[in-house]
Design a protein around this motif. Structure first.
Motif, PDB file in Angstrom:
ATOM      1  N   ASP A  47       0.687   5.445   9.119  1.00 21.75           N
ATOM      2  CA  ASP A  47      -0.597   5.157   8.485  1.00 21.75           C
ATOM      3  C   ASP A  47      -0.447   4.330   7.207  1.00 21.75           C
ATOM      4  O   ASP A  47      -1.008   3.236   7.098  1.00 21.75           O
ATOM      5  N   VAL A  48       0.328   4.805   6.252  1.00 24.24           N
ATOM      6  CA  VAL A  48       0.462   4.033   5.014  1.00 24.24           C
ATOM      7  C   VAL A  48       1.544   2.963   5.103  1.00 24.24           C
ATOM      8  O   VAL A  48       1.584   2.047   4.276  1.00 24.24           O
ATOM      9  N   ASP A  49       2.406   3.033   6.112  1.00 25.07           N
ATOM     10  CA  ASP A  49       3.370   1.956   6.335  1.00 25.07           C
ATOM     11  C   ASP A  49       2.635   0.661   6.632  1.00 25.07           C
ATOM     12  O   ASP A  49       3.118  -0.436   6.317  1.00 25.07           O
ATOM     13  N   ALA A  50       1.448   0.758   7.218  1.00 24.41           N
ATOM     14  CA  ALA A  50       0.684  -0.437   7.584  1.00 24.41           C
ATOM     15  C   ALA A  50      -0.018  -1.083   6.403  1.00 24.41           C
ATOM     16  O   ALA A  50      -0.627  -2.141   6.567  1.00 24.41           O
ATOM     17  N   LEU A  51       0.054  -0.479   5.217  1.00 30.06           N
ATOM     18  CA  LEU A  51      -0.689  -0.995   4.073  1.00 30.06           C
ATOM     19  C   LEU A  51       0.016  -2.143   3.360  1.00 30.06           C
ATOM     20  O   LEU A  51      -0.532  -2.716   2.426  1.00 30.06           O
ATOM     21  N   GLY A  52       1.226  -2.469   3.771  1.00 33.18           N
ATOM     22  CA  GLY A  52       1.910  -3.612   3.171  1.00 33.18           C
ATOM     23  C   GLY A  52       2.390  -3.373   1.763  1.00 33.18           C
ATOM     24  O   GLY A  52       2.302  -4.257   0.905  1.00 33.18           O
ATOM     25  N   ALA A  53       2.912  -2.188   1.490  1.00 33.73           N
ATOM     26  CA  ALA A  53       3.421  -1.883   0.154  1.00 33.73           C
ATOM     27  C   ALA A  53       4.670  -2.699  -0.142  1.00 33.73           C
ATOM     28  O   ALA A  53       5.305  -3.260   0.755  1.00 33.73           O
ATOM     29  N   ASP A  54       5.039  -2.737  -1.409  1.00 32.89           N
ATOM     30  CA  ASP A  54       6.257  -3.440  -1.797  1.00 32.89           C
ATOM     31  C   ASP A  54       7.494  -2.701  -1.302  1.00 32.89           C
ATOM     32  O   ASP A  54       8.454  -3.315  -0.829  1.00 32.89           O
ATOM     33  N   LEU A  55       7.477  -1.380  -1.405  1.00 25.51           N
ATOM     34  CA  LEU A  55       8.574  -0.540  -0.928  1.00 25.51           C
ATOM     35  C   LEU A  55       7.977   0.641  -0.186  1.00 25.51           C
ATOM     36  O   LEU A  55       7.073   1.310  -0.698  1.00 25.51           O
ATOM     37  N   ILE A  80       9.907   5.878   4.888  1.00 21.29           N
ATOM     38  CA  ILE A  80       9.343   6.325   6.161  1.00 21.29           C
ATOM     39  C   ILE A  80      10.179   7.475   6.696  1.00 21.29           C
ATOM     40  O   ILE A  80      11.417   7.380   6.773  1.00 21.29           O
ATOM     41  N   GLY A  81       9.518   8.550   7.081  1.00 18.01           N
ATOM     42  CA  GLY A  81      10.217   9.658   7.700  1.00 18.01           C
ATOM     43  C   GLY A  81      10.649   9.297   9.114  1.00 18.01           C
ATOM     44  O   GLY A  81       9.892   8.707   9.876  1.00 18.01           O
ATOM     45  N   HIS A  82      11.899   9.651   9.468  1.00 18.98           N
ATOM     46  CA  HIS A  82      12.430   9.352  10.800  1.00 18.98           C
ATOM     47  C   HIS A  82      12.568  10.646  11.588  1.00 18.98           C
ATOM     48  O   HIS A  82      12.778  11.715  11.009  1.00 18.98           O
ATOM     49  N   SER A  83      12.464  10.544  12.892  1.00 20.07           N
ATOM     50  CA  SER A  83      12.463  11.744  13.739  1.00 20.07           C
ATOM     51  C   SER A  83      13.757  12.538  13.644  1.00 20.07           C
ATOM     52  O   SER A  83      13.761  13.750  13.913  1.00 20.07           O
ATOM     53  N   ASP A  84      14.860  11.904  13.256  1.00 16.79           N
ATOM     54  CA  ASP A  84      16.130  12.633  13.148  1.00 16.79           C
ATOM     55  C   ASP A  84      16.342  13.227  11.757  1.00 16.79           C
ATOM     56  O   ASP A  84      17.404  13.788  11.468  1.00 16.79           O
ATOM     57  N   GLY A  85      15.338  13.082  10.892  1.00 19.82           N
ATOM     58  CA  GLY A  85      15.425  13.670   9.562  1.00 19.82           C
ATOM     59  C   GLY A  85      15.875  12.725   8.479  1.00 19.82           C
ATOM     60  O   GLY A  85      15.830  13.080   7.297  1.00 19.82           O
ATOM     61  N   ASP A  86      16.325  11.527   8.834  1.00 11.48           N
ATOM     62  CA  ASP A  86      16.718  10.554   7.827  1.00 11.48           C
ATOM     63  C   ASP A  86      15.491   9.822   7.282  1.00 11.48           C
ATOM     64  O   ASP A  86      14.362  10.016   7.732  1.00 11.48           O
ATOM     65  N   ALA A  87      15.734   8.969   6.323  1.00 10.54           N
ATOM     66  CA  ALA A  87      14.679   8.142   5.742  1.00 10.54           C
ATOM     67  C   ALA A  87      14.924   6.683   6.075  1.00 10.54           C
ATOM     68  O   ALA A  87      16.071   6.237   6.183  1.00 10.54           O
ATOM     69  N   LEU A  88      13.849   5.939   6.230  1.00 10.11           N
ATOM     70  CA  LEU A  88      13.912   4.496   6.410  1.00 10.11           C
ATOM     71  C   LEU A  88      13.249   3.853   5.203  1.00 10.11           C
ATOM     72  O   LEU A  88      12.168   4.282   4.777  1.00 10.11           O
ATOM     73  N   LEU A  89      13.878   2.839   4.648  1.00 11.02           N
ATOM     74  CA  LEU A  89      13.340   2.140   3.492  1.00 11.02           C
ATOM     75  C   LEU A  89      12.989   0.713   3.890  1.00 11.02           C
ATOM     76  O   LEU A  89      13.860  -0.053   4.292  1.00 11.02           O
ATOM     77  N   ARG A  90      11.702   0.387   3.801  1.00  8.92           N
ATOM     78  CA  ARG A  90      11.266  -0.979   4.093  1.00  8.92           C
ATOM     79  C   ARG A  90      11.069  -1.712   2.761  1.00  8.92           C
ATOM     80  O   ARG A  90      10.353  -1.226   1.876  1.00  8.92           O
ATOM     81  N   VAL A  91      11.685  -2.874   2.639  1.00  8.10           N
ATOM     82  CA  VAL A  91      11.557  -3.701   1.442  1.00  8.10           C
ATOM     83  C   VAL A  91      10.594  -4.835   1.764  1.00  8.10           C
ATOM     84  O   VAL A  91      10.908  -5.710   2.559  1.00  8.10           O
ATOM     85  N   GLY A  92       9.406  -4.810   1.176  1.00  6.18           N
ATOM     86  CA  GLY A  92       8.380  -5.778   1.519  1.00  6.18           C
ATOM     87  C   GLY A  92       7.781  -5.456   2.874  1.00  6.18           C
ATOM     88  O   GLY A  92       7.694  -4.299   3.279  1.00  6.18           O
ATOM     89  N   GLU A  93       7.391  -6.478   3.597  1.00  6.85           N
ATOM     90  CA  GLU A  93       6.716  -6.279   4.883  1.00  6.85           C
ATOM     91  C   GLU A  93       7.597  -6.684   6.065  1.00  6.85           C
ATOM     92  O   GLU A  93       7.111  -6.832   7.188  1.00  6.85           O
ATOM     93  N   ARG A  94       8.866  -6.824   5.851  1.00  5.02           N
ATOM     94  CA  ARG A  94       9.775  -7.239   6.918  1.00  5.02           C
ATOM     95  C   ARG A  94       9.977  -6.117   7.940  1.00  5.02           C
ATOM     96  O   ARG A  94       9.839  -4.933   7.622  1.00  5.02           O
ATOM     97  N   ARG A 113       5.024  -8.979  -7.266  1.00  2.00           N
ATOM     98  CA  ARG A 113       5.299  -8.097  -6.142  1.00  2.00           C
ATOM     99  C   ARG A 113       6.344  -8.734  -5.232  1.00  2.00           C
ATOM    100  O   ARG A 113       6.664  -9.922  -5.363  1.00  2.00           O
ATOM    101  N   VAL A 114       6.857  -7.973  -4.280  1.00  2.14           N
ATOM    102  CA  VAL A 114       7.893  -8.487  -3.376  1.00  2.14           C
ATOM    103  C   VAL A 114       7.381  -9.701  -2.613  1.00  2.14           C
ATOM    104  O   VAL A 114       8.106 -10.686  -2.433  1.00  2.14           O
ATOM    105  N   LYS A 115       6.135  -9.662  -2.177  1.00  4.57           N
ATOM    106  CA  LYS A 115       5.604 -10.781  -1.395  1.00  4.57           C
ATOM    107  C   LYS A 115       5.417 -12.039  -2.239  1.00  4.57           C
ATOM    108  O   LYS A 115       5.219 -13.130  -1.696  1.00  4.57           O
ATOM    109  N   ASP A 116       5.480 -11.917  -3.571  1.00  5.16           N
ATOM    110  CA  ASP A 116       5.368 -13.081  -4.444  1.00  5.16           C
ATOM    111  C   ASP A 116       6.687 -13.824  -4.628  1.00  5.16           C
ATOM    112  O   ASP A 116       6.702 -14.919  -5.189  1.00  5.16           O
TER     113      ASP A 116
END
Length: 445
Positions: free
Chosen positions: A174-182, A185-199, A232-235
């Motif tokens: 839900d909030v991953d789709a908002l295009g945040a700078d960072l 994201i919770g992963h099904s195996d319990g780890d975390a995913l870090l998205r930098v920008g919208e890539r 911001r990252v997109k800038d």
């Protein structure tokens, strides 16, 4: 007592995205051309309807005591209303220009100002139903408190713009789709995913290191952006944006944090919680409520604040938690009677607008009144009314973009980064404007 700054008149009004001109799509990047004018709780902004304060509320999470403090601030110092933003924050309007010290003391006593130096950079949205409905890969509340603590402890983080945005998604997208700078994201195996920008590329890190990874990435952005003028990252220039994830990975590995590249496409559309009773729960229930145009009077606010907790959403809504199960249906009826959105049949669902006239000097129209006059049937494509080309607080995904211009209102259909102009309607024909908007909202790709 906290030292509060008096109201000022920045050269630009606050905006969630960069300045937008007709030839560009809403949300396109722009580099800074002046100082960071975003208002806060300690630096007020001089609007046409009085001073404005923006109180950052990470994840939108409020205790009953904090919600009561905000209500008191609106009643004693402002215009008696609380305005929700597209980042789950609260704006108080109609403030006296000399109320800064009293407001700061009130907020500080409620725990809403953990750090004077960081109060404008605590921009964090989070999945509002995490830990409530049993969905998502994990309950992100520990990440939320951990990220806020680390942010407030970072000297470098004070250099972040008031526009820089963190998102914490529990895996539902839900909030991953908002295009945040960072985005964490919770992963099904319990780890975390870090998205930098919208890539689509993400870094996989241990869950316990998720907040630390996000702050490390923010500090890496600041070093990269120092000579670019990027807010911001997109800038960032394309070459700097492309190398930033690798820089973040190196910093994490130097700090002993495993960071493995992965691919995870960003969801195309950010969907808010469905209004009504939230599925799941046992002896306690939760209610999801929409707020027409994000504006709450004191009676509505206090109804929302009567549960065990309150979570403000990035869709200008709220989730009331900690309600006795046998009281939930009755409270939902009270909220509906108070004019809030409690089900899918409300014509106000998906209708949004900036403050417009008379609150904003840059606005060319009273877009809130215009939005109310053209609400139309329920269940249509979202629509957002803007009083000028800046489109402050506009949504993401697919929506109808109505912008007041010197020549009339321009109505366009936005799909992600693509904006297709539909029509321009003269200001002297409100009936035609309502009809044009209704026709545009009737189609969803």
């Amino acid at each position: 007592m906290l030292a509060a700054m008096s109201a000022s008149s920045p050269t630009t009004s606050p905006a969630v995205a960069g300045e937008v001109v007709p030839s560009r799509s809403p949300g396109d990047a722009c580099a800074r051309s002046s100082g960071d004018a975003c208002p806060g709780a300690l630096r007020l902004h001089a609007a046409d309807d009085g001073a404005l304060a923006r109180i950052r509320i990470p994840g939108g999470v409020l205790t009953p005591h904090q919600a009561e403090a905000l209500g008191q601030a609106a009643e004693r110092l402002g215009d008696g209303e609380l305005h929700l933003t597209s980042r789950g924050n609260v704006q108080l309007r109609g403030l006296a220009p000399d109320c800064g010290a009293e407001l700061a003391l009130l907020l500080s006593r409620a725990g809403l100002l953990p750090s004077e130096r960081h109060e404008r950079v605590r921009n964090v949205v989070a999945s509002p139903l995490s830990g409530v409905d049993g969905l998502g890969a994990m309950d992100v509340r520990p990440w939320l408190t951990g990220l806020d603590r680390l942010l407030c402890g970072s000297d470098l983080a004070t250099e972040l713009s008031g526009r820089f945005l963190f998102a914490i998604d529990d895996g539902r997208g839900d909030v991953d789709a908002l295009g945040a700078d960072l985005t964490l994201i919770g992963h099904s195996d319990g780890d975390a995913l870090l998205r930098v920008g919208e890539r689509d590329a993400v870094l996989r890190v241990p869950a316990a290191d998720g907040p630390r990874a996000a702050v490390t990435a923010a500090e890496a952005f600041l070093d990269t952006a120092r000579d670019t003028g990027a807010w911001r990252v997109k800038d960032l220039p394309a070459d700097a944006a492309a190398t930033l994830p690798d820089d973040v990975r190196r910093r994490l590995e130097q700090a002993g944090v495993s960071a493995t590249p992965r691919s995870r496409p960003r969801p195309p559309e950010a969907l808010p919680p469905t209004p009504g009773r939230v599925p799941g729960g046992g002896r306690e229930a939760a209610l999801s409520v929409g707020v027409p145009l994000g504006r709450l009077d004191l009676a509505q606010w206090r109804l929302l604040s009567c549960g065990g907790g309150l979570r403000l959403t990035p869709w200008r809504g709220a989730v009331v938690t900690g309600i006795a199960a046998d009281r939930a249906d009755g409270l939902l009826g009270e909220l509906s009677g108070a004019g809030l959105i409690t089900g899918p049949d409300s014509p106000w669902g998906g209708v949004g607008a900036c403050i417009g006239r008379p609150g904003c000097a840059k606005s060319l129209a009273d877009v809130r009144a215009e939005a109310g006059a053209a609400v139309g049937p329920a269940g249509r494509l979202p629509v957002y009314w803007s009083g000028c080309e800046r489109r402050c607080g506009h949504p993401h995904g697919e929506w109808i973009d109505v912008v007041a211009t010197p020549g009339g209102h321009r109505v366009s259909h936005v799909r992600g980064a693509v904006s297709t102009e539909a029509a321009t309607v003269r200001d002297d024909d409100p009936g035609a404007l309502a009809a044009t908007v209704a026709a545009a909202r009737g189609t969803r790709s």
